[in-house]
Structure formats: C-alpha cells, structure tokens
Design a protein around this motif. Structure first.
Motif, short mmCIF file in Angstrom:
data_model
loop_
_atom_site.label_atom_id
_atom_site.label_comp_id
_atom_site.label_asym_id
_atom_site.label_seq_id
_atom_site.Cartn_x
_atom_site.Cartn_y
_atom_site.Cartn_z
N PHE A 40 -37.42 -12.80 15.06
CA PHE A 40 -38.04 -12.69 13.64
C PHE A 40 -38.81 -13.81 13.36
O PHE A 40 -40.17 -12.85 13.16
CB PHE A 40 -37.04 -13.36 12.57
CG PHE A 40 -38.09 -12.23 11.02
CD1 PHE A 40 -38.00 -11.12 10.76
CD2 PHE A 40 -38.20 -13.91 10.48
CE1 PHE A 40 -38.27 -11.02 9.42
CE2 PHE A 40 -39.14 -13.76 9.28
CZ PHE A 40 -39.11 -12.16 8.53
N VAL A 66 -30.65 -6.44 19.59
CA VAL A 66 -30.07 -7.20 19.40
C VAL A 66 -28.69 -6.90 18.00
O VAL A 66 -27.77 -7.67 18.13
CB VAL A 66 -30.25 -8.61 18.92
CG1 VAL A 66 -29.65 -9.38 18.23
CG2 VAL A 66 -31.63 -9.33 19.92
N ARG A 67 -29.98 -6.29 16.79
CA ARG A 67 -28.63 -6.11 15.87
C ARG A 67 -27.85 -5.24 16.20
O ARG A 67 -26.23 -5.08 15.86
CB ARG A 67 -29.57 -5.47 14.85
CG ARG A 67 -29.21 -5.20 13.34
CD ARG A 67 -30.17 -4.91 12.60
NE ARG A 67 -30.80 -4.05 13.18
CZ ARG A 67 -29.96 -2.64 12.48
NH1 ARG A 67 -29.31 -2.21 11.69
NH2 ARG A 67 -31.11 -1.03 12.82
N LEU A 123 -25.90 -14.24 18.69
CA LEU A 123 -27.55 -13.30 18.69
C LEU A 123 -27.88 -12.94 17.38
O LEU A 123 -28.28 -13.08 17.38
CB LEU A 123 -26.90 -12.11 19.46
CG LEU A 123 -26.12 -11.88 20.89
CD1 LEU A 123 -25.48 -10.07 20.73
CD2 LEU A 123 -27.88 -11.93 21.82
N HIS A 124 -26.50 -13.44 16.10
CA HIS A 124 -27.07 -13.08 15.16
C HIS A 124 -28.19 -14.84 14.82
O HIS A 124 -29.36 -14.84 14.59
CB HIS A 124 -26.34 -13.57 14.24
CG HIS A 124 -26.56 -13.77 13.07
ND1 HIS A 124 -26.20 -14.60 12.23
CD2 HIS A 124 -27.13 -12.72 11.60
CE1 HIS A 124 -26.72 -14.81 10.82
NE2 HIS A 124 -27.07 -13.01 10.36
N ASP A 125 -27.21 -15.76 15.06
CA ASP A 125 -27.75 -16.67 14.17
C ASP A 125 -29.49 -17.40 16.05
O ASP A 125 -30.16 -18.39 14.19
CB ASP A 125 -26.89 -18.37 14.44
CG ASP A 125 -25.83 -17.86 13.85
OD1 ASP A 125 -26.33 -17.04 13.04
OD2 ASP A 125 -24.90 -18.67 13.69
N ARG A 126 -28.85 -17.06 17.03
CA ARG A 126 -30.48 -17.47 17.32
C ARG A 126 -31.22 -16.91 17.30
O ARG A 126 -32.45 -16.73 17.10
CB ARG A 126 -30.00 -18.08 18.40
CG ARG A 126 -29.08 -19.46 18.05
CD ARG A 126 -28.21 -19.97 19.40
NE ARG A 126 -28.37 -20.40 20.46
CZ ARG A 126 -27.82 -21.00 21.52
NH1 ARG A 126 -27.27 -21.73 21.04
NH2 ARG A 126 -28.67 -21.32 22.47
N GLY A 179 -31.35 -13.76 16.60
CA GLY A 179 -32.16 -12.55 16.10
C GLY A 179 -33.15 -13.56 15.07
O GLY A 179 -33.94 -12.79 14.95
N HIS A 180 -33.00 -14.09 14.57
CA HIS A 180 -33.80 -15.12 13.55
C HIS A 180 -35.05 -16.05 14.89
O HIS A 180 -35.86 -15.47 14.02
CB HIS A 180 -33.17 -16.53 13.45
CG HIS A 180 -32.02 -15.81 12.33
ND1 HIS A 180 -30.77 -17.51 12.28
CD2 HIS A 180 -31.67 -15.29 11.34
CE1 HIS A 180 -30.31 -16.53 10.86
NE2 HIS A 180 -30.98 -15.33 10.85
N MET A 210 -24.97 -7.17 18.77
CA MET A 210 -24.04 -7.58 18.12
C MET A 210 -22.80 -6.81 17.06
O MET A 210 -21.57 -7.28 17.56
CB MET A 210 -24.86 -8.47 16.55
CG MET A 210 -25.11 -9.51 16.33
SD MET A 210 -26.65 -10.20 15.85
CE MET A 210 -25.83 -9.34 14.17
#
Lengths: 213, 431
Positions: free
Chosen positions: B246, B283-284, B237-240, B242-243, B287
C-alpha cells in the motif's frame, strides 16, 4: 468549505504516514490525530470529535470491530470508514452494524478511499465494489438457508406434530387419513429438509427451530 | 521464532515417551504370548498323559507284567485322578507357570510308580522318563531344568536299588541317566529355538506398531504444523507485505502526480502503481486461502457459510448447506478441522465426483453426551475406497484431522450413487 477533520487508527505506523500524506495532499482533508492502539484512539476521538475516523480491523490488543462500536457510541455524528485487508462478508456486516458507513480495502487505490470519504462525509454510505459481491453472495446464502426452513408444507408440519407425540407411521396415517406410504414419503422429505437422521432427530431439530411446539 | 524453537525442543520427548511405552507394551505382549504358548503346551501334554494312562490300562489287561496287581490298579486309580486333575486345572489355574511346575514333578513320579510295578530301570515304561523330561524342559527351561533332571535321576536310582530285576547292572543305570541328560539337552535346544521364533515375531510386531504410531504422530504433527504455519504466513502477509504494498502504491501514485515529471514517466509510474495494487489484491486473496481469519474471529459456521457462498457460484453442482447454529464448539482446533474437511471434500467432489447435488450439514449430537455430526454427501459417481492411489493423501489427512481430536471419520460410497463423508466430533469438542 470547511476542511474535513480525520482521525486515523492503524497499528502500522508507516502506513498511517502514507495515508496521512495522501489525504492531506487533497487540501480539504486534515488529519487531526492518529493512533496505533484502540483504547488510546477511543479516548482521543472522544476529545477531538473529528468528522471522520478511518479504522483498521486487525490490530493487536483491542480489535477494530470493538473500536468501531465504542467510537460510534462516543461520537454518534462522526463518520466511520473501515480500511482493511479483509473482504470477508462477516467483517463488513459486523462493521456496518457497529456503526461504520464506509468499507474500503487496502488493496484498493487512492480513488476508492477518497470516494468513500466524500460519500460518508455527505451522509451516504460507501462499500467498495470488491466487497459488495461477496457480501451479496453471502446474504443470498442466508436467504437460501432461511427459505429451506420455511419450505415445510402444512402436511409435513402435521406429520412432525404427530411424530412429536410419539405416534407410529400407522397411527399417523390413520389420524391424518392418508396411506402409510404417504406418511413415509412425508418423513423422507422432512428428514431431507431438516437434515435429520431419524424420527427423534427430526423432532429435536423441529423443536429447536421452533417449527412445532 | 522463540515459541517455535521452544516447541521443537519439547517434541523429541514425546517420541521417547512413546517408545518407552512401546517397550513396556512389547515386553508385556511377549510375556502374554509366552503364557499363551505355555497354556497350549500344557493342554497338549495333558492329552499325552491320557495316552500314557491308556498304555498302562493295556498293560494291565493284556500282559501279566506286574507282580503286584493290586498296586497296579492303585497306580491306575491314582494316575487317573492325577491326569484328570492336571487337565482340569489348565484353564483354572491362576498361574499357568505354577501349574506346569507341579506337573513337571508329578509326571516323573507317576512314571516311577509305573516302572516300579513293571521291572524298574528295565521296564517298558522307563522311556516315559525321557518323554516327561523332554516335555517339561521344553515348557519350563532355566534353573528348573537342572532340578527336573536331578529329580528324574534320583527316581531312577531309587528304581535301580528297590524295584529292578536282578539282571539289571550299574551300567544300565549309567546309560539310563546318560539318556536322561541327552533328553534334557534336546529339550533345552528345542525350547531355545521356539523362544527365539516367538521373540522374533514379537519384535516384528513391535517394530510394526512403532512405525505405525510414528507415522500417525508425524502426520498429526504435520497437520498441526501446516495449520500453524499457514496462520503465521497469512499473518505476515497481512502485517508486512500488504501494508508495504500500500505504501509503495501510494508513493508511486504521488510521484506520478508530480508536475515537473515528463508525461511518459508519469505514465510509467502510474502503471507501476497499478502493478503494486494488483499485487496487494493477490496478497489479500492468498491470505484468505491460507487461513481465513473469519474462522478465528467468527468460527466454523460463518466460515463455512462464506466459503459455500463463494463456491456455489463457481461449482457445477447444486450446493446446499444445513447448519444448525445451536452447535457450539469449545475449541478452535475442532472448527478448523471441520472447515478443512469441508474444503478438502468439496475439492475432491469437484475434481472427481461428477456430482449434481452436494449437501453439507452440521447437526447437534444425536443423543445426549454425543458429539456434533458433520456430513458431506454428494450424488456423484462414488469410488472404490480400496483403489485410491497410495500417493493420495486427501482421505488420510481428513481421517487424521478428525481422529487427532478424538473424533471419528467415516466415508461410505456406492459406485454410481455417490459418497457421504461423516465426521463425528467427540463429546466436549462440541455440544
């Protein structure tokens, strides 16, 4: 006005591009360099000495918090803004202690990042609103825990000292000139406040927290 | 993916090892049961032997059946010594099998001596042969049966030739030996039936243990896999996501600022941008719910403080935290376990307990060499631990989490007075 030079540190290449495009569109912001790897970034920043660095926290290899510490030492005048997905107070606390003066979430809009850049550039600090609330709650939690420790009454401290001498309830009662029931009541509240399960435990905790000597 | 596949390949081995261990254990358990039964049978036979001696005494006292009173008394003496010795040996013999073999030889000899004094094959005591044969065959079985039968038959032949009354004929000996064979077969049949029952019981017990161990293993693996999976998903979630969100948001934003676009299109692009931003926010939060990275980066104490700080504004009870920072963990798994137990407990309390005050405390070992102790206590309604729904996995998972790391999990509850969950970490996981 002279343009603000910015260095980007983020392991996500496309994201760095997006940030660069977005910031350069402002006109007075210039991206002087970018890197996806902490060690390389530190070396480049020491050389380029940009006005600002925008740093991600989660990166493979050297983590963002370590990078912040290093670049803050290398270029003390430079402003550092954390740009991350994490709103946890521990990261905010560590990052600001390490030398960051801005903290913006990646889920925030462009406006928040720009505001942070302007604020930090002018020498102020900027924490995004979504970050501030958890941080304050967390600090309040610390304060509550600290408060509990200082809540021991003088009498309770005296009882603790007697306990550490290995005195029985009876002896404590006579040495403090109170009744045995009162001693028991003090003990009960001591256990409660210290989180102790028995006399020895209470003394152990008190010694560790330096409530008695 | 590579790592996950490699792990999957390893796993079946574990089960095989577990099964192999169980077979060995089951075999040794069967053996133990058999020996226990043999000892019990030996004890019961010893009492029967005493009864035989009593019969012999009665014969001596009441009827003048024997021609040689002196030898009859000698047989009584010898019989008494033998009976007492065999009884005394039951609990002292190193091998109960060896002891049983000895008596299986001793008993027919005693019976033969008794018969020899009282008329050989035609003696009132001759049925003792059948009894001893039944008893020994039932206890021993296998090749021994043939040997014991042979011994009994040989003794009968000796009695026929040297101690029997003149009116006893060869037919009587034949019938006697026929009965001996008959008694042997009956004994073998009974022994088979008993062994079958015993092995059935043992295999049921084995199946039960195996099922229990498997369930436990599965549950632990499930807990481990869940934690690992959550970490992976949170990472993804963070690496894909989330980015990318953005990037999407920025793209939409810069499009919306484009001069040549009509205003209504700009407005729609802007609202799409806001939508992307809301997504990124979700998403944040997801996570953090899945697996707080604080747990990995700062450990249990910080994670629980943050969690409690967040929770304390959202729960209807007073939440107090008593964490001793001197507690040090040397394994992340232990910290994750404690954190999940705190989470699970607070969720339970919020759902069911109607508490007004909850205290979470982490204390260092109470005694040197012990483990750190986590307690979560509330002053809520309490519950009946025997009446929890079978489908409710919360308590079970908490217990398995703690026990998987070698710790202990206790829950004490008094109806109307609240519940306390106590988790003790094993020595070595925290000091």
């Amino acid at each position: 006005m002279k343009a603000t030079s910015i260095y980007l540190i983020d392991d996500h290449h496309v994201l760095r591009q997006a940030i660069a495009t977005m910031l350069e569109a402002e006109g007075d912001l210039v991206i002087v360099g970018q890197s996806g790897e902490g060690r390389a970034a530190i070396n480049e920043i020491a050389e380029l000495k940009p006005d600002l660095a925008i740093v991600d926290l989660k990166m493979p290899g050297m983590g963002g918090l370590a990078v912040i510490g290093e670049i803050a030492r290398a270029v003390p005048k430079m402003g550092i803004i954390v740009f991350t997905m994490y709103d946890n107070p521990a990261y905010v606390w560590e990052a600001t202690n390490g030398g960051a003066s801005g903290y913006v979430l990646k889920s925030a809009g462009k406006d928040d990042l720009l505001r942070a850049i302007r604020a930090v550039r002018s020498g102020a600090a900027y924490l995004q609103a979504e970050v501030t609330k958890p941080l304050l709650q967390r600090l309040a939690q610390d304060a509550r825990e600290q408060g509990r420790k200082s809540l021991l009454s003088t009498r309770e401290v005296q009882v603790l000292e007697c306990l550490s001498d290995g005195q029985s309830n009876k002896v404590i009662a006579s040495s403090l000139a109170i009744s045995e029931d009162t001693v028991k009541a003090h003990l009960k509240s001591l256990y409660e406040k210290l989180g102790a399960s028995d006399r020895a435990h209470a003394v152990a905790i008190a010694l560790r927290q330096q409530l008695i000597e | 993916m590579l790592i996950r596949r490699a792990r999957q390949r390893e796993r079946p081995k574990l089960v095989t090892v577990l099964e192999a261990r169980d077979h060995i254990e089951a075999d040794s358990r069967f053996e133990q049961h058999t020996l226990a039964h043999l000892r019990q049978a030996e004890r019961e036979v010893a009492w029967l032997r005493w009864l035989g001696i009593v019969a012999w005494v009665l014969i001596l006292l009441w009827r003048d059946m024997t021609s040689d009173v002196g030898n009859a008394w000698a047989v009584l003496g010898g019989g008494l010594i033998y009976t007492a010795w065999s009884h005394w040996r039951i609990d002292r013999a190193g091998s109960i099998r060896a002891a049983a073999r000895l008596t299986s030889v001793g008993d027919p000899i005693l019976a033969a001596l008794m018969c020899a004094m009282t008329g050989g094959i035609g003696s009132l005591f001759y049925p003792f042969f059948y009894f001893t044969l039944l008893a020994t065959v039932f206890r021993l079985g296998g090749r021994d049966v043939v040997l014991i039968l042979a011994l009994n038959a040989a003794l009968s032949v000796v009695l026929f030739f040297f101690a029997s009354a003149p009116d006893i004929r060869l037919t009587d000996l034949t019938i006697a030996i026929f009965y001996l064979v008959f008694a042997t077969l009956l004994g073998v049949m009974l022994a088979r039936w008993a062994r079958k029952n015993l092995s059935l019981a043992t295999s049921r017990e084995k199946a039960f243990r195996l099922a229990r161990d498997r369930t436990r293993l599965l549950l632990r693996r499930l807990i481990g896999a869940q934690e690992e999976e959550r970490r992976l998903v949170a990472g993804d979630l963070h690496d894909r996501l989330g980015h990318q969100l953005f990037v999407l948001q920025q793209g939409l934003g810069s499009l919306a600022d484009h001069d040549k676009l009509p205003d209504d299109l700009k407005l729609r692009l802007k609202s799409l941008g806001n939508e992307a931003q809301a997504c990124a926010n979700d998403v944040r939060l997801m996570m953090n719910d899945l697996r707080p990275t604080v747990l990995d980066d700062f450990g249990f104490c910080e994670a629980v403080r943050e969690y409690v700080a967040r929770m304390s504004v959202n729960v209807p009870f007073d939440l107090t935290l008593k964490i001793d920072d001197t507690v040090e963990f040397d394994e992340r798994a232990a910290e994750a376990m404690l954190f999940r137990i705190v989470q699970e407990s607070l969720i339970n309390i919020r759902k069911h307990a109607k508490a007004t005050r909850v205290v979470i405390s982490l204390a260092p070992p109470v005694y040197a060499g012990g483990g750190a102790v986590l307690t979560i206590s509330d002053d809520g309604e309490g519950f009946d631990p025997h009446k929890t729904e079978p489908g409710h996995l919360g308590l079970l998972t908490m217990r398995e989490r703690a026990e998987a790391l070698g710790g202990t999990f206790e829950i004490s509850t008094i109806s109307g007075e609240g519940t306390t969950v106590t988790v003790t970490l094993p020595e070595g996981h925290a000091a």
